[in-house]
Write a protein that holds these residues in place. Structure first.
Motif, short mmCIF file in Angstrom:
data_model
loop_
_atom_site.label_atom_id
_atom_site.label_comp_id
_atom_site.label_asym_id
_atom_site.label_seq_id
_atom_site.Cartn_x
_atom_site.Cartn_y
_atom_site.Cartn_z
N SER A 78 0.85 -1.19 0.00
CA SER A 78 0.00 0.00 0.00
C SER A 78 0.88 1.24 0.00
O SER A 78 1.95 1.25 0.60
N ALA A 131 0.82 5.81 -1.31
CA ALA A 131 0.11 6.95 -1.88
C ALA A 131 1.10 7.77 -2.69
O ALA A 131 2.26 7.89 -2.33
N THR A 166 -6.18 3.56 -7.01
CA THR A 166 -6.33 4.30 -5.76
C THR A 166 -4.96 4.84 -5.35
O THR A 166 -3.92 4.31 -5.74
N GLY A 167 -4.95 5.89 -4.54
CA GLY A 167 -3.71 6.42 -4.02
C GLY A 167 -2.94 7.29 -5.00
O GLY A 167 -1.82 7.71 -4.68
N GLY A 202 -3.93 -0.49 -6.35
CA GLY A 202 -2.86 0.34 -5.80
C GLY A 202 -1.55 0.26 -6.54
O GLY A 202 -0.53 0.77 -6.06
N ALA A 235 0.29 3.79 -7.60
CA ALA A 235 0.79 4.50 -6.43
C ALA A 235 1.99 3.78 -5.82
O ALA A 235 2.97 4.41 -5.41
#
Length: 360
Positions: free
Chosen positions: A9, A11, A40-41, A116, A119
């Motif tokens: 994970s 960002a 996402t991110g 993800g 990112a």
């Protein structure tokens, strides 16, 4: 065979441009677009898609998949690459000219992404000192021929190169790259000359990594694990065409060196199973040991690539390693023959017959 993987994970707040060159990818590109729309991110991501003179409706399929998403721009082009350029290098260069962000990502249309992935790839770039992060997607297979050949890609570097050391080394000869998912610092990409420096290369991904290193910047290879995958080819015909276009360039383009490598591979990976089956005593024991070592190396390489548990298909593919070596030898010979005859093509375009970089 420890290789760094993408973080699970992350960002990426800064602006990012994803560039997708696509020629005759009507069956694959919409899935990648769907994956990119679901990222996402990465709230400041922009996507540029080049329909590179496709004849199968790729551009229309891209527009339909984009569905007015303002982050996406679809560019249609009927232009053919200039002499001395491959279509892939020319398409990437054209897309790069339109990039105005500090991070530039090249993605092939056959890549599939978890939400993800973008990112995480940018976080990997910004978290280290590399100017180029090459993300290795999990190589999937949907046919027997693909299952024999595709695992050799990861196995070839995972068993011969200490990647952690190579990632820290400035030596161009130790660079490893996969053009399906390349993450650049844009300024470093341009300082290195971009794809113009590898315009004629049949392995532009590996060669552009070497160019970046020659310019004094680092490159790094990481595995995507569950975050990215690809089925590069679909069936025997695709495998033949895909590998024939570039295998001739391995080992300096020398057919003698390629034949020598094939002979060594046969001795190392095909003779031991024969000894295990037909030999006796010490010969049989040596054959069993060699066969077990080869299978173990294949399984370890696959584990490095997937970062997950091994499947039944992985085990069967490893057991078939002698057949994989035979398939590789055939593809190498086919590639050298096509190169010598000057009939190399890819996606209906003739390819340059030299392995050089810039045509200038």
């Amino acid at each position: 065979m420890t290789v760094r993987g993408l973080p699970d994970s992350a960002a990426a707040i800064e602006p990012i441009t994803v560039c997708v060159p696509a020629r005759d990818e009507v069956d694959r590109l919409p899935d990648l677009i769907a994956d990119l729309r679901a990222q996402t991110g990465a709230p400041r991501m922009r996507v540029l898609i080049l329909d590179d003179a496709s004849t199968d409706g790729t551009g229309d399929a891209a527009l339909e998949a984009v569905d007015d998403d303002p982050r996406f721009i679809v560019i249609r082009s009927d232009a053919e690459p200039e002499p001395g350029w491959t279509g892939k290098a020319a398409a990437c260069a054209r897309l790069a000219e339109l990039v105005d962000t500090a991070v530039l990502i090249f993605l092939d249309a056959d890549v599939r992404l978890a939400p993800g992935a973008i990112a995480a790839a940018v976080a990997e770039l910004r978290g280290g000192t590399a100017a180029l992060v090459s993300v290795w997607p999990r190589q999937d297979a949907g046919s027997t021929v693909e299952a024999l050949v595709q695992p050799l890609l990861c196995w070839s570097w995972a068993t011969t190169l200490p990647v952690t050391v190579a990632n820290r080394s400035p030596r161009p000869s130790l660079a490893v790259a996969c053009g399906q998912f390349l993450v650049f610092d844009t300024a470093a990409y341009r300082a290195a000359g971009g794809h113009a420096e590898v315009a004629a290369s049949p392995t532009e991904d590996l060669d552009i990594a070497r160019v970046v290193r020659r310019g004094g910047r680092r490159t790094a290879l990481v595995t995507a694990g569950p975050l990215a995958s690809t089925r590069m080819y679909r069936g025997a015909a695709d495998v033949d065409a895909g590998y024939s276009r570039w295998l001739w360039s391995a080992y300096g383009g020398s057919p003698v060196a390629a034949a020598a490598v094939a002979a060594v591979a046969a001795l190392a990976f095909q003779l031991p199973p024969l000894a295990a089956l037909a030999g006796r005593g010490a010969t049989r024991r040596a054959g069993l040991f060699g066969t077990a070592a080869a299978i173990t190396a294949r399984l370890l390489a696959r584990s490095v690539e997937t970062r997950t548990g091994l499947t039944r298909a992985d085990i069967l593919a490893a057991l078939a390693h002698p057949l994989s070596i035979a398939a590789y030898t055939r593809l190498s010979a086919r590639s050298h023959l096509a190169h010598r005859r000057g009939v190399l093509t890819w996606k209906s375009r003739p390819l340059p017959t030299t392995a050089g970089g810039s045509p200038t």
